[in-house]
Design a protein around this motif. Structure first.
Motif, PDB file in Angstrom:
ATOM      1  N   GLU A  23       0.806  -1.218   0.000  1.00 32.07           N
ATOM      2  CA  GLU A  23       0.000   0.000   0.000  1.00 32.07           C
ATOM      3  C   GLU A  23       0.840   1.270   0.000  1.00 32.07           C
ATOM      4  N   LEU A  26       1.115   3.237  -3.116  1.00 34.47           N
ATOM      5  CA  LEU A  26      -0.058   3.966  -3.591  1.00 34.47           C
ATOM      6  C   LEU A  26      -0.118   5.322  -2.902  1.00 34.47           C
ATOM      7  N   SER A  38      -4.559   4.415  -1.601  1.00 29.85           N
ATOM      8  CA  SER A  38      -5.596   4.028  -2.543  1.00 29.85           C
ATOM      9  C   SER A  38      -5.211   4.391  -3.970  1.00 29.85           C
ATOM     10  N   THR A  39      -5.881   3.743  -4.901  1.00 26.32           N
ATOM     11  CA  THR A  39      -5.741   4.091  -6.306  1.00 26.32           C
ATOM     12  C   THR A  39      -6.592   5.304  -6.665  1.00 26.32           C
ATOM     13  N   LEU A  42      -4.996   8.417  -8.296  1.00 28.79           N
ATOM     14  CA  LEU A  42      -4.454   8.118  -9.619  1.00 28.79           C
ATOM     15  C   LEU A  42      -5.564   7.999 -10.659  1.00 28.79           C
ATOM     16  N   VAL A  43      -6.613   7.276 -10.315  1.00 26.49           N
ATOM     17  CA  VAL A  43      -7.734   7.093 -11.231  1.00 26.49           C
ATOM     18  C   VAL A  43      -8.437   8.426 -11.478  1.00 26.49           C
ATOM     19  N   SER A 109      -7.223   1.623 -15.288  1.00 24.30           N
ATOM     20  CA  SER A 109      -6.371   2.528 -14.514  1.00 24.30           C
ATOM     21  C   SER A 109      -6.205   2.017 -13.077  1.00 24.30           C
ATOM     22  N   HIS A 110      -7.299   1.612 -12.476  1.00 22.09           N
ATOM     23  CA  HIS A 110      -7.257   1.060 -11.112  1.00 22.09           C
ATOM     24  C   HIS A 110      -6.398  -0.211 -11.071  1.00 22.09           C
ATOM     25  N   ARG A 112      -4.067  -1.273 -13.168  1.00 24.49           N
ATOM     26  CA  ARG A 112      -2.639  -1.019 -13.425  1.00 24.49           C
ATOM     27  C   ARG A 112      -1.957  -0.404 -12.199  1.00 24.49           C
ATOM     28  N   ALA A 113      -2.690   0.447 -11.476  1.00 22.36           N
ATOM     29  CA  ALA A 113      -2.126   1.028 -10.256  1.00 22.36           C
ATOM     30  C   ALA A 113      -1.900  -0.055  -9.205  1.00 22.36           C
ATOM     31  N   LEU A 114      -2.839  -0.972  -9.068  1.00 23.59           N
ATOM     32  CA  LEU A 114      -2.651  -2.091  -8.131  1.00 23.59           C
ATOM     33  C   LEU A 114      -1.474  -2.961  -8.558  1.00 23.59           C
TER      34      LEU A 114
END
Length: 162
Positions: A23, A26, A38-39, A42-43, A109-110, A112-114
């Motif tokens: 985490e 993020l 959190s994402t 970014l999203v 997007s979510h 890819r961030a994870l």
């Protein structure tokens, strides 16, 4: 490895068995007075800020959608694909555009961030190599709700080849 005598394959779960989400990779965001990683930032920045959707409105739509899906899951005992969550968010935001396209963008997007925040669990690669070294097939099972993200995670953590 007597436990594996006679076995042809070993199944592993993805999250918290082979990989974990770090985490701290993020961004932090305040949600109802609590700081979480959190994402969301970014999203939001990638797809909603230029549509004049505030991060607060995005968070509220996400919260309401997650709560609705949790209720559906309790009633049906079935997983809900990630795209369904993002469709719900987009519908709640009431934007004047193609909802399916935006939901797909938010999902990717979510995910890819994870994937970028994923790290292998300590010793995961060694265990996989040992199992493969015994001539056993390795299989992955997961209730992770977006299959492409699982592929991105495996590639990004360096265990996808196993």
């Amino acid at each position: 490895m007597q436990l594996l005598d006679g076995a042809r394959a070993v199944f592993f779960d993805l999250l918290d068995t082979l990989i974990r989400i770090n985490e701290s990779r993020l961004p932090a965001v305040k949600v109802y007075g609590r700081r979480i990683y959190s994402t969301v930032p970014l999203v939001h920045e990638a797809h909603l800020a230029d549509r004049e959707v505030s991060q607060e409105a995005f968070l509220a739509a996400l919260r309401d959608t997650v709560m609705e899906i949790a209720q559906r899951k309790r009633e049906s005992l079935a997983e809900v694909p990630a795209i369904e969550r993002w469709r719900g968010v987009v519908a709640r935001l009431e934007l004047d555009e193609d909802e399916e396209t935006l939901a797909t963008l938010l999902t990717e997007s979510h995910a890819r961030a994870l994937a970028a925040a994923a790290v292998p669990v300590e010793g995961a690669r060694a265990v996989l190599e040992r199992v493969r070294g015994r001539g056993l097939e390795v299989a992955l099972i997961s209730n992770f709700d977006h299959t492409p993200a699982a592929d991105w995670i495996l590639e990004g953590t360096g265990i996808g080849d196993l």
